[in-house]
Design an enzyme around this catalytic site. Structure first.
Site, mmCIF file in Angstrom:
data_model
loop_
_atom_site.group_PDB
_atom_site.id
_atom_site.type_symbol
_atom_site.label_atom_id
_atom_site.label_comp_id
_atom_site.label_asym_id
_atom_site.label_seq_id
_atom_site.Cartn_x
_atom_site.Cartn_y
_atom_site.Cartn_z
ATOM 1 C CE1 TYR A 55 0.085 2.095 4.172
ATOM 2 C CE2 TYR A 55 0.621 -0.194 4.606
ATOM 3 C CZ TYR A 55 0.603 1.137 5.003
ATOM 4 O OH TYR A 55 1.115 1.488 6.223
ATOM 5 C CB CYS A 56 1.621 3.865 -1.891
ATOM 6 S SG CYS A 56 0.424 3.979 -3.231
ATOM 7 C CG LEU A 57 -0.954 9.507 -0.282
ATOM 8 C CD1 LEU A 57 -1.000 9.581 1.240
ATOM 9 C CD2 LEU A 57 -0.323 10.762 -0.847
#
Length: 167
Positions: A129-131
């Site tokens: 996951y990231c932003l």
């Protein structure tokens, strides 16, 4: 604002392209004539957010994966972004997205020294996951190219986690 525009684009796409949506950045400007217009530009250097079901971990599955020992959750944001907060899980790693391929290519010993946990095996479950989904898509593709076949990504990322009020 960009999430709203992304969701509007997603709703207007044909069935063939519903799973691949380009994340956009929206700019407002006031032209010489009355009224507001929107300018849209693509982020460069990153792939589209991939919504293909085989590559996406669903919201409920992601929440349950956070509680499992056999799921490695990899946050691919920068250390500065992580200062704002992170999604807690049993097995959590921070590997910035542009370092994922290098990290997963390390020997088992070097990986354990650098990250403090055993290196995931090619058949281990991983979720990136990231932003907002673009960097996690890039990390997912990097891992898949190295033969990690049980990895997915959480396209909503940190932004969705904050929207849910889980911070």
């Amino acid at each position: 604002m960009s999430r709203l525009v992304t969701s509007l684009f997603r709703k207007s796409l044909s069935k063939q392209t519903v799973h691949r949506v380009r994340r956009v950045c929206v700019y407002k400007y006031k032209p010489a004539t009355p009224g507001w217009s929107l300018w849209v530009r693509n982020f460069s250097g990153l792939p589209d957010v991939d919504y293909t079901p085989a590559y996406v971990i669903g919201d409920d599955d992601f929440v349950s994966a956070l509680k499992k020992d056999d799921y490695v959750i990899i946050d691919v944001r920068t250390p500065k972004e992580i200062e704002e907060g992170k999604i807690s899980s049993k097995v959590w790693l921070n590997i910035p997205y542009d370092e994922v391929a290098g990290a997963l290519n390390l020997s088992d010993d070097k990986f354990k020294v650098k990250f403090g946990i055993n290196k995931p095996r090619k058949d281990d479950k991983m979720a990136f996951y990231c932003l907002g989904g673009m960097r996690s898509t890039a990390a997912l593709y990097s891992a898949q190219e190295l033969g990690f076949n049980r990895c997915k990504h959480f396209p909503g990322g940190w932004e969705q986690w904050v929207e849910w009020g889980k911070v």
